[in-house]
Design a protein around this motif. Structure first.
Motif, PDB file in Angstrom:
ATOM      1  N   VAL A   1       0.778  -1.228   0.021  1.00 43.17           N
ATOM      2  CA  VAL A   1       0.124   0.038   0.054  1.00 43.17           C
ATOM      3  C   VAL A   1       0.860   1.308   0.024  1.00 43.17           C
ATOM      4  CG1 VAL A   1      -1.816   1.272   1.283  1.00 43.17           C
ATOM      5  CG2 VAL A   1      -1.762  -1.249   1.325  1.00 43.17           C
ATOM      6  N   LEU A   2       0.383   2.181  -0.710  1.00 49.30           N
ATOM      7  CA  LEU A   2       1.270   3.535  -0.815  1.00 49.30           C
ATOM      8  C   LEU A   2       0.445   4.472  -0.180  1.00 49.30           C
ATOM      9  CD1 LEU A   2       3.028   5.593  -2.634  1.00 49.30           C
ATOM     10  CD2 LEU A   2       1.220   5.674  -4.026  1.00 49.30           C
ATOM     11  N   VAL A   3       1.187   5.421   0.761  1.00 52.13           N
ATOM     12  CA  VAL A   3       0.440   6.403   1.482  1.00 52.13           C
ATOM     13  C   VAL A   3       0.555   7.495   0.363  1.00 52.13           C
ATOM     14  CG1 VAL A   3       0.694   8.017   3.409  1.00 52.13           C
ATOM     15  CG2 VAL A   3       1.669   5.721   3.404  1.00 52.13           C
ATOM     16  N   THR A   4      -0.701   7.821  -0.012  1.00 50.30           N
ATOM     17  CA  THR A   4      -0.928   9.158  -0.833  1.00 50.30           C
ATOM     18  C   THR A   4      -1.327  10.365  -0.100  1.00 50.30           C
ATOM     19  OG1 THR A   4      -3.352   8.780  -0.961  1.00 50.30           O
ATOM     20  CG2 THR A   4      -2.051   7.594  -2.689  1.00 50.30           C
ATOM     21  N   LYS A   5      -1.361  11.602  -0.879  1.00 48.89           N
ATOM     22  CA  LYS A   5      -1.850  12.865  -0.042  1.00 48.89           C
ATOM     23  C   LYS A   5      -2.782  12.969   0.918  1.00 48.89           C
ATOM     24  CE  LYS A   5      -1.911  17.577  -1.939  1.00 48.89           C
ATOM     25  NZ  LYS A   5      -3.247  18.169  -1.920  1.00 48.89           N
ATOM     26  N   ASP A   6      -3.852  12.139   0.533  1.00 49.08           N
ATOM     27  CA  ASP A   6      -5.035  12.147   1.534  1.00 49.08           C
ATOM     28  C   ASP A   6      -5.373  10.966   1.741  1.00 49.08           C
ATOM     29  OD1 ASP A   6      -6.113  11.611  -0.890  1.00 49.08           O
ATOM     30  OD2 ASP A   6      -7.149  13.667  -1.169  1.00 49.08           O
ATOM     31  N   GLY A   7      -4.708   9.540   1.713  1.00 41.66           N
ATOM     32  CA  GLY A   7      -5.080   8.648   2.053  1.00 41.66           C
ATOM     33  C   GLY A   7      -3.963   7.430   1.623  1.00 41.66           C
ATOM     34  N   TYR A   8      -4.540   6.447   0.684  1.00 41.20           N
ATOM     35  CA  TYR A   8      -3.974   5.434   0.216  1.00 41.20           C
ATOM     36  C   TYR A   8      -4.124   4.962  -1.182  1.00 41.20           C
ATOM     37  CZ  TYR A   8      -7.941   2.590   1.334  1.00 41.20           C
ATOM     38  OH  TYR A   8      -9.084   2.010   1.306  1.00 41.20           O
ATOM     39  N   GLU A   9      -3.230   4.082  -1.657  1.00 40.46           N
ATOM     40  CA  GLU A   9      -3.523   3.428  -2.833  1.00 40.46           C
ATOM     41  C   GLU A   9      -2.988   2.164  -2.820  1.00 40.46           C
ATOM     42  OE1 GLU A   9      -2.072   5.529  -6.337  1.00 40.46           O
ATOM     43  OE2 GLU A   9      -1.662   3.714  -7.549  1.00 40.46           O
ATOM     44  N   ILE A  10      -3.883   0.945  -3.212  1.00 36.01           N
ATOM     45  CA  ILE A  10      -3.373  -0.336  -2.949  1.00 36.01           C
ATOM     46  C   ILE A  10      -2.648  -0.445  -4.142  1.00 36.01           C
ATOM     47  CG2 ILE A  10      -4.181  -2.741  -2.754  1.00 36.01           C
ATOM     48  CD1 ILE A  10      -6.373  -1.894  -1.012  1.00 36.01           C
ATOM     49  N   LEU A  11      -1.264  -1.150  -4.133  1.00 32.78           N
ATOM     50  CA  LEU A  11      -0.586  -1.119  -5.222  1.00 32.78           C
ATOM     51  C   LEU A  11      -0.732  -2.564  -5.838  1.00 32.78           C
ATOM     52  CD1 LEU A  11       2.743   0.700  -4.267  1.00 32.78           C
ATOM     53  CD2 LEU A  11       0.998   1.613  -5.650  1.00 32.78           C
TER      54      LEU A  11
END
Ligand code: MG
Ligand code: MG
Length: 247
Positions: free
Chosen positions: A236-246
């Motif tokens: 999982v990537l930490v994004t600007k306002d949450g996450y993105e499951i890679l």
């Protein structure tokens, strides 16, 4: 080792290794069946990984002798592919890692072989939900402990044993980086999540007690009470306002 922050270029490469892992799991969901050996699983996964231009990063990792880990029933993680055949009623976790141009992904998923009993269904359903309870905590400013707290709370509410000896981790140029991401913890403790960090969250939950043991092969981790265990993992990537499951 410091926790690394990935730039756009690095994130793009990690998306590729993650996309491949999702494709391999999709394939396994279709292919997995009674009578197949765990070595067959290893071969199918390794072929897909290499065809995609990735390297299976578990192969030779600290001496691990195969490309993926295949763990059945009471095996928690790190099962070594062999001539053992899948049987109706088994639950099988397949843990796959891939390195794409120097950037890694790590993802485990559990599968039912044929018809499984209600206890195993319960374990699978709630281990998967525990993973997503953890993932929901991923956003800048939250702590690693918030993830563990959420997983632990969910697992406890469902009376599942939480394996403590093995934890999630950072992912990047190495498959295992800082920070450790335990499946237990307290709110507002541990490292603070920042945009650009990538972590693997991977609850390993047991139908019985939390206690585990290591087999004589020095790899396979099993439950001490012989009850089934289940494992789900996403990178999982930490994004600007949450996450993105890679993955
Ligand atoms: Mg893994
Ligand atoms: Mg992992």
């Amino acid at each position: 080792m410091a926790i690394t922050i990935k730039n756009e270029h690095e994130i793009a490469l990690m998306r590729e290794s993650g996309r491949l892992l999702a494709l391999v799991h999709e394939e396994m969901r279709k292919e997995l069946k009674e009578g197949m050996t765990t070595k067959d699983i290893d071969r199918i996964c390794e072929t897909m990984i290499r065809d995609f231009g990735c390297i299976p990063n578990f192969l030779n990792y600290q001496g691990f002798p195969a490309s993926v880990c295949v763990s059945i029933n009471d095996e928690v993680v790190h099962g070594i592919p062999s001539n053992r055949k899948l049987k109706n009623g088994d639950i099988v976790s397949i843990d796959i890692g891939a390195n794409y141009k120097g950037y890694h992904g790590d993802s485990a998923w559990s599968y039912a072989v044929g018809n499984i009993d209600d206890d195993k269904k319960y374990l699978m359903e709630h281990t998967k939900k525990a993973l997503f309870e953890g993932i929901k905590e991923v956003k800048p400013g939250n702590h690693v402990g918030d993830i563990g707290y959420a997983v632990e709370k969910y697992a406890n509410a469902h009376h599942l044993g939480i394996v403590r000896e093995l934890v999630g981790h950072g992912v990047g140029n190495n498959v295992h980086e800082d920070p450790d991401v335990p499946n237990y913890g307290n709110r507002h403790t541990g490292p603070i999540l920042k945009e650009g960090m990538v972590i693997a969250i991977e609850p390993m939950l047991n139908l019985g007690s939390k206690d585990v043991a290591l087999l004589d092969d020095d790899w396979t981790v099993v439950t001490k009470d012989g009850k089934p265990s289940c494992h789900y993992e996403n990178t999982v990537l930490v994004t600007k306002d949450g996450y993105e499951i890679l993955t």
